[in-house]
Each structure stands twice: as structure tokens, then as C-alpha cells.
Scaffold this motif. Structure first.
Motif, short mmCIF file in Angstrom:
data_model
loop_
_atom_site.label_atom_id
_atom_site.label_comp_id
_atom_site.label_asym_id
_atom_site.label_seq_id
_atom_site.Cartn_x
_atom_site.Cartn_y
_atom_site.Cartn_z
N ASP A 171 -2.09 4.13 0.68
CA ASP A 171 -3.37 4.04 0.71
C ASP A 171 -3.88 3.42 1.94
O ASP A 171 -3.86 2.13 1.93
N LEU A 186 -8.73 8.51 1.40
CA LEU A 186 -7.89 7.58 2.22
C LEU A 186 -6.60 7.44 1.56
O LEU A 186 -5.75 6.61 2.13
N ARG A 231 -14.33 8.35 -0.89
CA ARG A 231 -13.81 6.84 -1.02
C ARG A 231 -12.60 6.82 -1.38
O ARG A 231 -11.70 6.02 -0.99
N SER A 290 -6.75 2.72 3.08
CA SER A 290 -7.75 1.74 2.71
C SER A 290 -7.16 0.52 2.42
O SER A 290 -7.96 -0.53 2.50
N CYS A 305 0.81 -1.18 -0.01
CA CYS A 305 -0.07 0.11 -0.14
C CYS A 305 0.82 1.28 0.06
O CYS A 305 0.24 2.45 0.01
N SER A 354 -12.78 8.42 9.31
CA SER A 354 -13.65 8.34 8.02
C SER A 354 -13.86 9.50 7.33
O SER A 354 -13.46 10.73 7.75
#
Lengths: 206, 225, 383
Positions: free
Chosen positions: B103, B139, B135, B105, B76, B131
Motif C-alpha cells: 500500500d 495506491l 483513493r 499510500s 504496508c 497520482s
């Protein structure tokens, strides 16, 4: 608790107990000292039954069944060949010339079984008895005999090896895909498997 | 007696119910978000990059060696090496990451990047309220969002940070001594050859000299304690 | 009762008048299946005449991922197999690597491994019993009590390893970080309080008449079938087979602790339920001894390279007694930095082999109870 016989002893016992069985010892180079026995297809089930029911061995617990994929390899070796060649004076004489020769070794799929005894509890250290069955190649002759009728615990694990490696277990009662879905075509654990492009995720990107 | 088992179960339930008013061990619920747990020091959520001094660009410890990028199990981390170099805390010229993205996420908070980093440049944050309404971009943390000052690290992992700081101070000291020795040797050599004044090597600057506390990036909330 | 083969033949022939044969797809989204697990059930009235487990919904090819990464980077992925017991998953994997590469482990690390593994076993069994009772209709209460204690154990894991569930704590050759004296003191305090919890938890429902009626004689697993089908863990011992890998293999330092292996008589759901309670008590015994005997010293073998480990070509099978059964890892090294073959022996998947045998002839409502007593986690079944 008694210690387990060595691989050589086991080979001798099997060959005495199951007439005609061919057992090859596959040595293991790691410090774990877990050598394995390569069985022939024809006698595999008889050997399995022998190992399970032998009063001193009683290998009643087949712990792990798995597939291994060994790709086709190219063996490169240097060989000395005698050849006629012109010498410095122009006369042809026989000389030794070194040549590299390449031989294709066909790959194979392998089913590996790890056995223990719940009754005898050999050890410590409790080493497994490792059985191996090899297919002839990786494409069309990919059959090995199933041992599910000897140990029920092979049922799901042989299905998994079939699903992920494409090893066909002859005599398995219910050989279907287990982790991938019905209709999936390839065998994802094979070494040459190419995963499909992740189109769904790419499409979702803004 | 039939029903005795049920009565005994009811007795246990009653004991737990009334016990929860007096016994802390029987009531462990925390009314989040009004109440919050004190996070243990070891808590890890997602990685961040450390920098020394006030400037996140100049003080960034990362030298873009890309070990973490290779070792990261879910891959990531994305790093692009710089073309030029800048001095690190002992004065050695090093590359720096032109791009450093994580990343989160994809990140699985395993801490392997922290373990393999030889430059104490990446550490685990304990910020967990991440949060976002976006999307994809929300993140993906860039270098600017990841960089946090050493003071922040000292606040969230005091024991670990003290150890790191001590070790780095020692390293900086050694490097300084070495540089000074080299400079002295060079000066002596120069004095022997001619009377040209030797230029001393630039002394090291490091976090051992207790840099000024830096402001946190404005878009980050303060740590939840 | 009609035989299964006979019924199947009649169903496949499309015979009329089979109004009482019902095909039910239980799951994958069913609260009692403990995850995305499906059972193709054929019923004659309420009786189960055929049951085929279907899984793979959570399949992510964990083994392939591990074969593409270094030996070190497989450890965080093992956390996600049986996500309730990450510590024991780590142990199974590092044990296999240690066997493969011949890595020694310092004594203190072995003790801490025992402590975290037994805490894991305790919280897994407590949670499982809670879920099992929840499946039987004891809604919430026992599960809540179990999770209350589990919470305390997870808090300890967090302060030790940084994460509550995905601990990623063990390393081949030792551990990632050492525990502090304060942490050990916390564990001692917790372990001192846990026997009281087990007593209460047991008294809550052990003699409950409804529970006994539901579980005694339900889902009987005969001893011979259990052995032949490779069932391991509390499931096997509930059928009366004395086989605990902690005793057989004596991996780690388990030979230094005194503990009993509880055995069941009947192999029914009630025995499996009691087995978990009894094993929780034994775990506490081991914990007390380990906490007394833990030595000082290093926690990591100094010669082991975590990054860039390249074991000699060969293979090894390492196994431990995980809370759910025998968790094994089979590794083949070809001398490079990543395993050539990496295989998990998932206890919960293999324990499902005999699900059909246990359920045949029972009511459909009992299937839920029997499945609950197997203790599956779909992260491990599907991998």
C-alpha cells in the motif's frame, strides 16, 4: 572540568546533606553505566534543591523528565517446603518437597529525571545524574511530588508524563493534558492501553 | 547614517537579482514539468519487485520469506505464501508469493525492506508521478504492478545493479559447480554399483546468462529522467 | 500595568468594563506559527498579559510506535520528528542505541556523520533566519535566498541517502551506505561557496534599521531563567550561557575540530538571529576540517546486527547538539528486540516553556517575532 561523583558518593552526600532522605541506588545493566538514584517522596524536593545548589554539583539543568510504566508482574520461584508425606512403608515422615510459589509484585509508574550541570560541565564523558520517583501502584496511588518549582524545565515534561502515563505530580502549577485533548480519558503510553477501533477510517472505505 | 542598512539590503537584493541572469548558482529553479532534474542514482521513492528473464511470474526473485513484511515500520506490505514451490535462480525449490501487495499510500519510502531482503528481490523505484484518481485501489499495488525486470533496475540504479548481478552470477556459478560435483559423485557411485546411467541434476539458470530484455508492463509509464 | 493574576481574577469574575481585555486564539492555522500551533493570548489593548501555548495537533504517539517496533524500524520515524533535520535526529537516536548496546563506530562513519550533521545545521539555521525575517515582514526575499542554498544541500543529501528530507541514513554502528569521492568533492565545492552566501545573507538585513527596531530588546530571556527552564541550543547561547554539547560531551569526533561557541549578550531576538548566522560560520569551519581529515575505511561496525538487535537489559540516555538544541533519546531495554521505553527529549518543545515569560508586556505583533526566534518544528513538539 571535573568528573561527576559516582552514584555511591552521591548517595552518601545526599544522605549527609538532607537529613532523613532515603536514597536507593538502582543499578543499570547496560554498557552506558548510567546508574540512578531512587528517592523517597517526602524528601524529593529537598534532595533536588540540594543537588541544584550544592557548590560542587550545581546540577542546574534538568534535561529530561519522563514517565515509565512498569506493569504488575508475577514472580515465580521454587521453594523447598517441609511437609508430612507418606513414605513407601506407609509411615508419615517429614520430607522436603519443592513447590512453585507465585507472588504478585504490584507494578508502578516511575518518573525519571536526568540532570546535568551547565555551570560545572562535569565530564567528559558527561554522564547524567538520574533521579527516579515511584508511585505506589498504577491505579489509585499514582502521586509523586513535582519538581517544577526546582527546575522550570520540568513544567511541560511533567505535564506530558501526566497526560500520557497518568502520574499525578503534586505541587505542579498547571497540571493539564498537553498532547491529548481535554476530555480524553485514558493514558495512551501505558503498556496496557488498548487503542480504540479506527472507525472513522473503516467507514470511509467504499 | 539612518537608512544605510536598508540601502545595503537593497544593494544585496539587486546583486542577487541581476546575478541570477549570469550565475547558475544564484538561479536553481527548474521549470517542472517542462524541465526535469536528472535524478541522482540513489533516489528512492517506492519499492518494486525484481524478476529475471521475460516472465514476471516465473522469474520473480521473491521467495515469500516475509522478512520485509515483519520489518516494515509502517506495516504496508502484505504477503501470502504459495502452496507449491518453483525453482529459483540457482535451481533450488522455493516458495513464491501468491499475493504480494504494497500500500504505497502507507509506505514511507524508508528502504528498510530493501536492506533486510536476503534474496535481492525488492528494490526502490524512482518513479514519483504516482497520482491516481482512485483513493483506495489506485495506491494498493499488487504483485503484477510491482514486478519489474532486472533491466529496469540496471537502468535506474546502474552501480547497485551491477554489484548485485555480479554477486548473483557468482552464486549461480558456485551452485552450478556444486551441482555438477554432486552429479559427478553420484555418477561415479552409480557406475560403481551398476551400469545405470546417472541423471544429471538440472543445471541452474540465472541472470548471469544475460536474459533477453523484457518488455515493461504496459500500464506503467517509462521512467522519468 | 495590572498584574496577570489580578486581571485573570477580574476576567473570571465576569466583571464588566473590561472592554480592553481581549482573548485571542492565535493559531492553529496561522501563517506565523510555523505549523499547527496555538497560543491562547490575553491582551490588554495591544499588550500581552497572558499567553498559554497549546499544542498536540500533530501528536501521533511517536514513542509508542517506536516501542512497538524493532530498534532498526525506529530510525525512519525519527526522520519525521524535526523534519528539517533528519540527519541529526538519526544521530541522536543511534547514539543512544550505541550507548545502550555498547556499539563502536568506525572513524570514517564518524566523519561523515559530522559532515551531514553540520550541513543539516547550516540549512536549518539558514531556513530559520529566512522564516524569522519573513515573520517580520521581509516577505520572501531572505527566505528565498536561504532556500536556494538549502536546495543545494538537500540535493547532496539526496544523492547520498536517496531522499532529500527523510534521509534515514545513519545506522547504529555506522552508516547505511558509504559516500563516494565524487560526493565529497561536491560537498567541498559547495562548502567553498557558502561563506559568500553567509556574507551576503548577513549584509542583507543585519544593519537594517527596521529589523533592529523590531528585534533589539524584544523577547529578552535572562540567563538564569534560560538555565533553569532547560532552554538549549542557540536560544541558550544567545542568553550568554556557554553550553554546547559538541564541546561538553565531545560525542563523535567533535573533539578533533577547532571551532568557537558564539555567545550573545542580551538574550533578545536580535541576539538569537545573529547567533544563527554566527553558528552557520562555525559549521562551515567544522565542515572544512572534517572534509580535510576524513579517512578511508569501513563505515559499519562488522559485529553489529541491524536486524534483530537485542541489547542487554538496562537503560541509556544519548544526546547530541541538534540545530534546535539538546536532542536526547532515553531508551530502556528489557532484553527483547524492541525498546521497553523510548523517549525523545524534544528541544523545541522544552524551549517553548518560557515563551510566555518572553512575551509578557510586549505587543501582540512581537509575539510572532519572538516565536519565530525560538525555532520550533511542530513535528518535534507534538511527536
Amino acid at each position: 572540568m571535573t568528573a561527576l561523583p559516582t552514584a555511591e558518593d552521591l548517595k552518601a552526600q545526599i544522605e549527609a546533606g538532607v537529613p532523613g532522605a532515603m536514597v536507593t541506588i538502582v543499578p543499570n545493566g547496560s554498557p552506558s553505566a548510567q546508574d540512578s538514584l531512587l528517592l523517597d517522596h517526602e524528601h524529593a524536593r529537598a534532595v533536588a534543591l540540594f543537588l541544584r545548589d550544592h557548590p560542587d554539583l550545581r546540577l542546574d539543568f534538568c534535561s529530561l523528565v519522563t514517565g515509565v510504566d512498569w506493569l504488575d508482574t508475577e514472580l515465580t520461584e521454587k521453594v523447598k517446603v517441609k511437609k508430612l508425606a507418606a513414605g513407601p512403608d506407609g509411615v508419615e515422615t517429614e520430607q522436603e518437597v519443592e513447590e512453585t510459589r507465585k507472588t504478585k509484585v504490584p507494578g508502578y509508574l516511575e518518573a525519571v529525571y536526568h540532570l546535568f550541570s551547565m555551570e560545572k560541565k562535569h565530564g567528559p564523558p558527561s554522564l547524567p545524574v538520574v533521579l527516579r520517583l515511584r508511585t505506589a501502584n498504577r491505579s489509585d496511588r499514582n502521586h509523586v511530588p513535582s519538581l517544577t518549582s526546582v527546575w522550570r524545565s520540568c513544567e511541560f515534561q511533567e505535564r506530558e508524563a501526566f497526560d500520557l502515563y497518568g502520574i499525578v505530580f503534586d505541587g505542579h502549577p498547571d497540571l493539564r493534558r498537553i498532547l491529548m485533548w481535554e476530555g480524553f480519558e485514558d493514558h495512551p503510553m501505558r503498556k496496557d492501553y488498548v487503542p480504540p477501533a479506527d472507525d472513522i477510517l473503516l467507514e470511509a472505505r467504499p | 547614517m539612518f537608512g544605510e542598512g536598508i540601502l545595503q539590503g537593497l544593494y544585496e537584493t539587486a546583486r542577487n537579482f541581476f546575478g541570477s541572469y549570469v550565475d547558475k548558482d544564484r538561479l536553481v529553479t527548474v521549470q517542472y514539468p517542462e524541465e526535469r532534474h536528472q535524478l541522482p542514482e540513489a533516489t528512492r521513492e517506492f519499492p518494486f519487485l525484481l524478476y529475471d528473464g521475460p516472465d514476471p511470474e516465473a522469474g520473480l526473485r521473491c521467495v515469500a520469506c516475509q522478512i520485509c513484511e515483519k520489518e516494515c515500520p509502517p506495516r504496508c506490505i502484505h504477503i501470502e505464501k504459495s502452496k507449491d514451490k518453483k525453482p529459483d535462480f540457482v535451481g533450488k525449490q522455493q516458495f513464491y508469493p501468491a499475493v504480494f501487495d504494497i500500500d504505497v499510500s502507507v509506505c514511507m519510502s524508508c528502504q528498510i525492506c530493501v536492506e533486510v531482503c536476503p534474496f535481492d528481490a525488492i528494490r526502490m523505484d524512482n518513479e514519483y508521478e504516482l497520482s491516481t484518481s482512485n483513493r483506495f485501489g489506485g495506491l494498493l499495488y499488487t504483485k503484477r504492478e510491482l514486478a519489474k525486470p532486472n533491466e529496469y533496475y540496471r537502468k535506474i540504479h546502474p552501480t547497485e545493479a551491477a554489484e548485485t548481478d555480479d554477486r548473483r552470477a557468482k552464486e549461480a556459478e558456485e551452485a552450478k559447480a556444486k551441482a555438477a560435483a554432486a552429479a559427478a559423485a553420484a555418477a561415479a557411485k552409480a557406475a560403481q554399483v551398476a551400469a545405470i546411467p546417472a541423471v544429471a541434476a538440472n543445471g541452474a539458470t540465472g541472470n548471469g546468462a544475460a536474459p533477453k530484455p523484457a518488455e515493461q508492463p504496459a500500464d506503467k509509464k517509462p521512467v522519468n529522467q | 500595568m495590572t498584574t496577570v493574576a489580578e486581571l485573570e481574577r477580574r476576567v473570571e469574575a465576569g466583571e464588566d468594563g473590561l472592554g480592553d481585555i481581549l482573548e485571542v486564539s492565535m493559531g492553529p492555522h496561522h501563517p506565523s506559527t510555523h505549523g499547527v500551533f496555538r497560543m491562547d493570548v490575553r491582551l490588554e489593548g495591544e499588550k500581552v498579559v497572558r499567553l498559554k501555548p497549546v499544542f498536540g495537533y500533530l501528536h501521533r504517539n511517536h514513542e509508542k510506535i517506536a516501542e512497538h517496533g524493532a530498534y532498526l524500524s525506529a530510525i525512519p520515524y525519527t526522520d519525521r520528528l524535526d523534519y528539517l533535520c533528519s540527519m541529526t535526529n538519526n544521530w541522536g537516536y543511534v547514539l543512544a542505541v550505541e550507548k545502550l548496546a555498547g556499539i563502536p563506530v568506525p572513524e570514517r562513519a564518524e566523519y561523515i556523520r559530522v559532515i551531514v550533521a553540520e550541513l543539516t545545521r547550516f540549512q536549518n539555521h539558514a531556513g530559520l533566519v529566512g522564516f524569522l525575517l519573513q515573520d517580520m515582514g521581509a516577505s520572501g526575499t531572505p527566505l528565498m535566498y536561504a532556500f536556494r542554498e538549502r536546495e543545494k544541500i538537500l540535493d547532496l543529501f539526496e544523492s547520498l541517502s536517496g531522499a532529500r528530507m527523510m534521509c534515514n541514513y545513519l545506522r547504529f554502528g555506522g552508516l547505511r551506505v558509504d559516500c563516494t569521492a565524487a560526493w565529497l568533492e561536491e560537498v567541498r565545492r559547495l562548502v567553498a561557496g557558502l561563506p559568500k552566501f553567509v556574507d551576503e545573507f548577513e549584509a542583507l538585513l543585519r544593519t537594517n534599521e527596521i529589523l533592529m527596531a523590531r528585534t533589539q530588546g524584544t523577547g529578552i530571556l535572562p540567563r538564569e531563567l534560560a538555565i533553569n527552564a532547560g532552554v538549549t541550543g542557540p536560544m541558550l547561547r544567545a542568553s550568554g550561557v556557554n553550553y554546547d554539547i559538541r564541546k561538553v560531551d565531545r560525542y563523535g569526533v567533535y573533539d578533533r575540530f577547532e571551532f568557537r561557541v558564539p555567545l550573545g549578550d542580551h538574550g533578545d531576538v536580535y541576539d538569537r538571529y545573529m547567533m544563527r548566522i554566527l553558528e552557520m560560520r562555525e559549521s562551515l569551519k567544522i565542515l572544512e576540517q572534517a572534509l580535510r581529515g576524513i579517512p578511508e575505511g569501513p563505515i559499519m561496525d562488522p559485529k553489529t546486527r541491524l536486524r534483530g538487535l537485542r541489547p542487554k537489559a538496562g537503560e541509556a540516555y544519548g544526546r547530541i547538539e541538534a540545530p534546535k538544541g539538546e536532542l536526547g533519546f532515553f531508551l530502556i531495554s528489557d532484553g527483547t528486540g524492541n525498546p521497553y521505553r523510548y523517549r525523545v527529549r524534544p528541544p523545541s518543545m522544552i524551549n517553548l516553556t518560557i515563551l510566555e515569560d518572553m512575551c509578557l508586556g510586549h505587543n501582540i505583533a512581537d509575539v510572532v517575532v519572538i516565536l519565530g526566534s525560538v525555532d520550533i518544528v511542530l513535528g518535534e513538539v507534538d511527536r
